[in-house]
Design a protein around this motif. Structure first.
Motif, PDB file in Angstrom:
ATOM      1  N   PRO A  82     -57.138  27.931  61.107  1.00  0.00           N
ATOM      2  CA  PRO A  82     -55.796  27.373  61.335  1.00  0.00           C
ATOM      3  C   PRO A  82     -54.686  28.396  61.106  1.00  0.00           C
ATOM      4  O   PRO A  82     -53.516  28.082  61.343  1.00  0.00           O
ATOM      5  N   GLU A  83     -55.032  29.598  60.629  1.00  0.00           N
ATOM      6  CA  GLU A  83     -54.017  30.637  60.390  1.00  0.00           C
ATOM      7  C   GLU A  83     -53.344  30.995  61.716  1.00  0.00           C
ATOM      8  O   GLU A  83     -53.998  31.436  62.665  1.00  0.00           O
ATOM      9  N   PRO A  84     -52.025  30.836  61.842  1.00  0.00           N
ATOM     10  CA  PRO A  84     -51.339  31.134  63.111  1.00  0.00           C
ATOM     11  C   PRO A  84     -51.149  32.641  63.311  1.00  0.00           C
ATOM     12  O   PRO A  84     -50.054  33.178  63.152  1.00  0.00           O
ATOM     13  N   VAL A  85     -52.225  33.321  63.670  1.00  0.00           N
ATOM     14  CA  VAL A  85     -52.184  34.783  63.716  1.00  0.00           C
ATOM     15  C   VAL A  85     -51.399  35.315  64.909  1.00  0.00           C
ATOM     16  O   VAL A  85     -50.871  36.435  64.856  1.00  0.00           O
ATOM     17  N   LEU A  86     -51.338  34.575  65.997  1.00  0.00           N
ATOM     18  CA  LEU A  86     -50.628  35.045  67.184  1.00  0.00           C
ATOM     19  C   LEU A  86     -49.206  34.513  67.174  1.00  0.00           C
ATOM     20  O   LEU A  86     -48.960  33.336  67.452  1.00  0.00           O
ATOM     21  N   ALA A  87     -48.264  35.384  66.838  1.00  0.00           N
ATOM     22  CA  ALA A  87     -46.855  34.987  66.815  1.00  0.00           C
ATOM     23  C   ALA A  87     -46.353  34.766  68.240  1.00  0.00           C
ATOM     24  O   ALA A  87     -46.792  35.448  69.178  1.00  0.00           O
ATOM     25  N   PRO A  88     -45.436  33.825  68.451  1.00  0.00           N
ATOM     26  CA  PRO A  88     -44.935  33.563  69.808  1.00  0.00           C
ATOM     27  C   PRO A  88     -44.347  34.800  70.466  1.00  0.00           C
ATOM     28  O   PRO A  88     -44.545  35.026  71.662  1.00  0.00           O
ATOM     29  N   GLU A  89     -43.626  35.624  69.690  1.00  0.00           N
ATOM     30  CA  GLU A  89     -43.026  36.808  70.298  1.00  0.00           C
ATOM     31  C   GLU A  89     -44.072  37.845  70.705  1.00  0.00           C
ATOM     32  O   GLU A  89     -43.883  38.576  71.679  1.00  0.00           O
ATOM     33  N   ILE A  90     -45.208  37.890  69.979  1.00  0.00           N
ATOM     34  CA  ILE A  90     -46.277  38.809  70.369  1.00  0.00           C
ATOM     35  C   ILE A  90     -46.994  38.284  71.612  1.00  0.00           C
ATOM     36  O   ILE A  90     -47.426  39.062  72.473  1.00  0.00           O
ATOM     37  N   ALA A  91     -47.134  36.973  71.724  1.00  0.00           N
ATOM     38  CA  ALA A  91     -47.714  36.408  72.939  1.00  0.00           C
ATOM     39  C   ALA A  91     -46.851  36.728  74.156  1.00  0.00           C
ATOM     40  O   ALA A  91     -47.366  37.092  75.226  1.00  0.00           O
ATOM     41  N   ASP A  92     -45.528  36.604  74.002  1.00  0.00           N
ATOM     42  CA  ASP A  92     -44.626  36.956  75.104  1.00  0.00           C
ATOM     43  C   ASP A  92     -44.702  38.445  75.415  1.00  0.00           C
ATOM     44  O   ASP A  92     -44.678  38.852  76.583  1.00  0.00           O
ATOM     45  N   LEU A  93     -44.796  39.265  74.372  1.00  0.00           N
ATOM     46  CA  LEU A  93     -44.909  40.710  74.582  1.00  0.00           C
ATOM     47  C   LEU A  93     -46.207  41.047  75.302  1.00  0.00           C
ATOM     48  O   LEU A  93     -46.223  41.916  76.196  1.00  0.00           O
ATOM     49  N   ALA A  94     -47.302  40.389  74.929  1.00  0.00           N
ATOM     50  CA  ALA A  94     -48.581  40.651  75.592  1.00  0.00           C
ATOM     51  C   ALA A  94     -48.493  40.363  77.087  1.00  0.00           C
ATOM     52  O   ALA A  94     -49.024  41.118  77.914  1.00  0.00           O
ATOM     53  N   ARG A  95     -47.824  39.279  77.452  1.00  0.00           N
ATOM     54  CA  ARG A  95     -47.652  38.968  78.870  1.00  0.00           C
ATOM     55  C   ARG A  95     -46.811  40.041  79.564  1.00  0.00           C
ATOM     56  O   ARG A  95     -47.126  40.467  80.685  1.00  0.00           O
ATOM     57  N   ALA A  96     -45.752  40.505  78.895  1.00  0.00           N
ATOM     58  CA  ALA A  96     -44.890  41.524  79.491  1.00  0.00           C
ATOM     59  C   ALA A  96     -45.626  42.852  79.651  1.00  0.00           C
ATOM     60  O   ALA A  96     -45.473  43.534  80.670  1.00  0.00           O
ATOM     61  N   VAL A  97     -46.421  43.231  78.660  1.00  0.00           N
ATOM     62  CA  VAL A  97     -47.177  44.480  78.748  1.00  0.00           C
ATOM     63  C   VAL A  97     -48.231  44.384  79.843  1.00  0.00           C
ATOM     64  O   VAL A  97     -48.448  45.336  80.607  1.00  0.00           O
ATOM     65  N   ALA A  98     -48.915  43.241  79.938  1.00  0.00           N
ATOM     66  CA  ALA A  98     -49.905  43.064  80.993  1.00  0.00           C
ATOM     67  C   ALA A  98     -49.263  43.171  82.371  1.00  0.00           C
ATOM     68  O   ALA A  98     -49.809  43.796  83.287  1.00  0.00           O
ATOM     69  N   ASN A  99     -48.089  42.583  82.533  1.00  0.00           N
ATOM     70  CA  ASN A  99     -47.382  42.681  83.810  1.00  0.00           C
ATOM     71  C   ASN A  99     -46.947  44.115  84.092  1.00  0.00           C
ATOM     72  O   ASN A  99     -46.999  44.572  85.234  1.00  0.00           O
ATOM     73  N   ARG A 140     -50.498  54.496  66.456  1.00  0.00           N
ATOM     74  CA  ARG A 140     -50.479  53.698  67.690  1.00  0.00           C
ATOM     75  C   ARG A 140     -50.924  52.258  67.484  1.00  0.00           C
ATOM     76  O   ARG A 140     -50.415  51.341  68.140  1.00  0.00           O
ATOM     77  N   ALA A 141     -51.857  52.020  66.568  1.00  0.00           N
ATOM     78  CA  ALA A 141     -52.370  50.667  66.351  1.00  0.00           C
ATOM     79  C   ALA A 141     -51.303  49.700  65.844  1.00  0.00           C
ATOM     80  O   ALA A 141     -51.490  48.483  65.911  1.00  0.00           O
ATOM     81  N   ALA A 142     -50.172  50.218  65.353  1.00  0.00           N
ATOM     82  CA  ALA A 142     -49.137  49.352  64.776  1.00  0.00           C
ATOM     83  C   ALA A 142     -48.097  48.898  65.790  1.00  0.00           C
ATOM     84  O   ALA A 142     -47.190  48.146  65.425  1.00  0.00           O
ATOM     85  N   MET A 143     -48.207  49.312  67.058  1.00  0.00           N
ATOM     86  CA  MET A 143     -47.113  49.010  67.984  1.00  0.00           C
ATOM     87  C   MET A 143     -46.957  47.514  68.248  1.00  0.00           C
ATOM     88  O   MET A 143     -45.895  47.067  68.672  1.00  0.00           O
ATOM     89  N   PHE A 144     -48.030  46.721  68.001  1.00  0.00           N
ATOM     90  CA  PHE A 144     -47.942  45.271  68.186  1.00  0.00           C
ATOM     91  C   PHE A 144     -47.800  44.531  66.862  1.00  0.00           C
ATOM     92  O   PHE A 144     -48.011  43.312  66.821  1.00  0.00           O
ATOM     93  N   ALA A 145     -47.468  45.213  65.778  1.00  0.00           N
ATOM     94  CA  ALA A 145     -47.362  44.560  64.467  1.00  0.00           C
ATOM     95  C   ALA A 145     -46.357  43.404  64.534  1.00  0.00           C
ATOM     96  O   ALA A 145     -45.238  43.565  65.034  1.00  0.00           O
ATOM     97  N   PRO A 146     -46.731  42.221  64.028  1.00  0.00           N
ATOM     98  CA  PRO A 146     -45.875  41.024  64.167  1.00  0.00           C
ATOM     99  C   PRO A 146     -44.743  40.984  63.139  1.00  0.00           C
ATOM    100  O   PRO A 146     -44.673  40.076  62.301  1.00  0.00           O
TER     101      PRO A 146
END
Length: 684
Positions: A114-131, A278-284
């Protein structure tokens, strides 16, 4: 009356009644089992990002949430869902009242945590990076969210740090716009700058002051640096600015449990200042107010895994989405940095010319091989007389840095007669010579080449193309007897710092140690070899390497550069004009049609697969393509490459078209894998 020996009629009726009751009970139980369990009363639909690698399935899927999972299936939670007959991982993106899907929905079978590990802003960022990179959200989320450790999640959350320091503005006072930039950070304004750091001054305290100003304004900060040595320098500066424990460090080499522990602390809001590689660029980071990338031209900032994002581009996207400030800094400026300034997205931040002349080293070119031919005494050490004299004089007051372009001993050999690069007969890899060895070996397959003969002219002897740091140490040691010689390189020992004892410090680019009070002088060897590399970014990368080494020299010290004095890159370092050189590089790229002036996609794979993808993709009308052309030495099409480029304004259209084409091939289950890279760091 019943027949003899048979059961009484009452007993038969009772037995039938028992059997009928059992049948009805079994039927009722089975009917109840078939009835679906009740779903959540509120927002019963979970929108899930499913971890599947197929481009044609790169979208969220809806599932019904059973009532017993209602509390745990919160947005950001890890779940397991049934997809194509298998249980696969996923993240809950949102809970909705209804689904747009017209058919029936499968039920959510399991909440992993139940830990909410995926923050909404990171989810939006993931979509933007994928695009942006023509990739999939699943690939981005694998980079963004580390694997789960249940034991770490069960640990009590740490106490949020309480920064004890304040903002020290002295590091920014040498820049005309420096105090204004700090004030904007403290006010929470989205100030964005491309920063040419002053040579002779440490960069880490300036970054620490920017982070402290952001935290003072009540927002979080994220800083990404190329390697562990830069991280150590920045960590020490932040300890001085914020106090011990005022920041969190995130790197890929922490180990799975410790990395997840620190990452979870950031996600839970226990840390507002995060630094890392580099691994920290998506830090929430919560309420992100500042993103910083140091030395953005370093190739360590380019992610080697799909969809191959670059730290600078990811952090610029984060700043745009979050309304945050951005600082892109280095001793040199990239063409991408110049493009951000030219577009108006960022402002140039540099010290005045008089300050650079007063605080920076004196840079002088020493010529090329022609000077060595006129100077036999220095030929053995590959040092013209001006370099030899500079080093000799500087050794009286401190250490001298010698930057050698390549590690090893003689890393690349060539035919002594025709000068062709010597290659292995087994795999065609380049031949090299290790220290203390008499026989050349292949740098790819390690096979000895004792009976090598040049296939072009038949000669059996070698000459050196590039001299490595180990061989250079031998040569310099003979030229400077009784002077300690130490070397620092990635294939040996990388020194972090050296003291002020007079010594010759030989280092490969990126492995230069800091001197306690700066180097007395620096000699930059084999500059023409760096500039002659077959790479579009060769000049830019060479200036970056030179600037990083020269910046370690104390104010008023000397830098001698062994390269053609007429080369624009040499003149840029002599004048210490990083923005002028970056603007020139940008102009050249605009004329040639290369990034960042255009958006460029490189497709690598079987030629037939590339053709199929390009046919399925509806490329923008302005797109131009080259290839596919074979890249293998045998000329076969097993490995081919195609290049597609469009005007920068149509970059999003190009990425969308390539994603669509990849989706068509994925849906067809077409043979052959095609790698798509948008604006790759290495263009060849």
């Amino acid at each position: 009356m019943s027949s003899a020996g048979g059961p009484p009629e009452a007993a038969v009726e009772q037995l039938e009644l028992v059997r009928e009751t059992a049948r009805r009970t079994t039927k009722a139980v089975r009917k109840k089992e078939r009835e679906p369990a009740p779903v959540a009363a509120e927002r019963p639909v979970a929108r899930v990002a499913v971890d599947v690698p197929f481009p044609h399935l790169d979208r969220p899927f809806d599932y019904l949430v059973p009532a017993e999972l209602d509390a745990d299936a919160a947005p950001g939670a890890r779940v397991r869902v049934r997809f194509a007959g298998q249980l696969v991982d996923g993240f809950v993106l949102a809970r909705e009242d209804r689904s747009e899907h017209t058919g029936s929905l499968a039920r959510l079978p399991k909440v992993v945590s139940p830990e909410p590990v995926l923050a909404p802003e990171i989810a939006d960022l993931a979509r933007a990076v994928a695009n942006r990179y023509a990739g999939t959200v699943a690939d981005v989320l694998r980079l963004a969210v580390p694997p789960r450790h249940a034991r770490v999640e069960a640990e009590p959350p740490p106490e949020p740090p309480r920064p004890t320091g304040g903002v020290d503005p002295r590091s920014w006072e040498v820049y005309p716009d420096g105090p204004t930039f700090l004030a904007a950070l403290a006010d929470g304004r989205p100030a964005r700058a491309v920063w040419a750091a002053l040579p002779g001054a440490p960069w880490a305290p300036a970054v620490a002051a920017a982070v402290a100003a952001t935290l003072a304004g009540g927002r979080g900060a994220l800083v990404v640096v190329p390697d562990a040595r830069d991280l150590q320098r920045l960590g020490a500066a932040l300890d001085a600015a914020l106090g011990p424990g005022g920041h969190v460090e995130l790197t890929a080499d922490l180990g799975p449990a410790e990395r997840y522990r620190r990452w979870l602390a950031v996600r839970r809001g226990a840390a507002r200042a995060v630094i890392g590689t580099r691994a920290a660029m998506f830090a929430p980071v919560a309420d992100l107010g500042l993103v910083v990338v140091w030395d953005d031209g370093d190739d360590l900032h380019a992610e080697p895994r799909a969809p191959y994002p670059h730290v600078r581009e990811v952090l610029c996207l984060r700043a745009h989405l979050a309304g945050a400030a951005a600082l892109i800094g280095g001793y040199a400026v990239t063409a991408e940095g110049a493009a951000l300034v030219e577009s108006g997205w960022a402002r140039a931040l540099a010290a005045p010319r008089e300050t650079v002349r007063a605080r920076g080293p004196r840079v002088a070119p020493a010529g090329t091989d022609t000077d060595l031919e006129r100077d036999p005494a220095a030929r053995a050490a590959r040092l013209p007389s001006v370099a030899w004299q500079t080093a000799r004089a500087a050794l009286a007051s401190g250490p001298v840095l010698l930057q050698v372009p390549r590690r090893g001993y003689l890393p690349i050999l060539a035919c002594v007669r025709c000068r062709d690069v010597a290659r292995c007969r087994a795999c065609s890899g380049p031949l090299g010579l290790a220290a203390g060895e008499r026989t050349a070996t292949c740098r790819l397959c390690a096979q000895a080449a004792g009976d090598w003969a040049c296939p072009a002219c038949g000669a059996t002897a070698f000459r050196s193309v590039v001299v490595g740091v180990a061989r250079t140490a031998e040569e310099i040691g003979r030229a400077f007897p009784n002077v300690p010689v130490r070397h620092s390189s990635a294939d040996g020992t990388v020194l972090a710092v050296v003291d002020d004892t007079p010594a010759l410090i030989l280092a490969t680019p990126g492995a230069e140690p800091e001197a306690a009070h700066g180097y007395a002088a620096a000699l930059l060897l084999d500059g023409d070899a760096l500039l002659a590399r077959a790479d579009l970014r060769a000049a830019e990368e060479t200036v970056r390497r030179w600037a990083n080494a020269a910046a370690l020299v104390r104010p008023g010290g000397s830098v001698v550069l062994m390269a053609d004095p007429a080369a624009p890159a040499v003149q840029a370092l002599v004048r210490w004009d990083p923005f002028g050189f970056a603007e020139r590089e940008l102009t050249d790229r605009q004329e040639l049609g290369f990034p960042p002036a255009v958006r460029l996609a490189v497709l690598t794979g079987p030629a037939a697969a590339i053709e199929e993808l390009l046919e399925a993709a509806r490329l923008p009308a302005a797109a131009s393509r080259l290839g596919p052309v074979p890249t293998g030495r045998d000329g076969s099409d097993e490995t081919a490459r195609a290049v597609v480029r469009v005007p920068r304004a149509q970059g999003s259209d190009l990425a969308a078209a390539l994603r669509a084409g990849a989706g068509v091939r994925s849906a067809r289950k077409a043979a052959g894998s095609v790698r798509i890279q948008i604006d790759p760091a290495a263009l060849g």
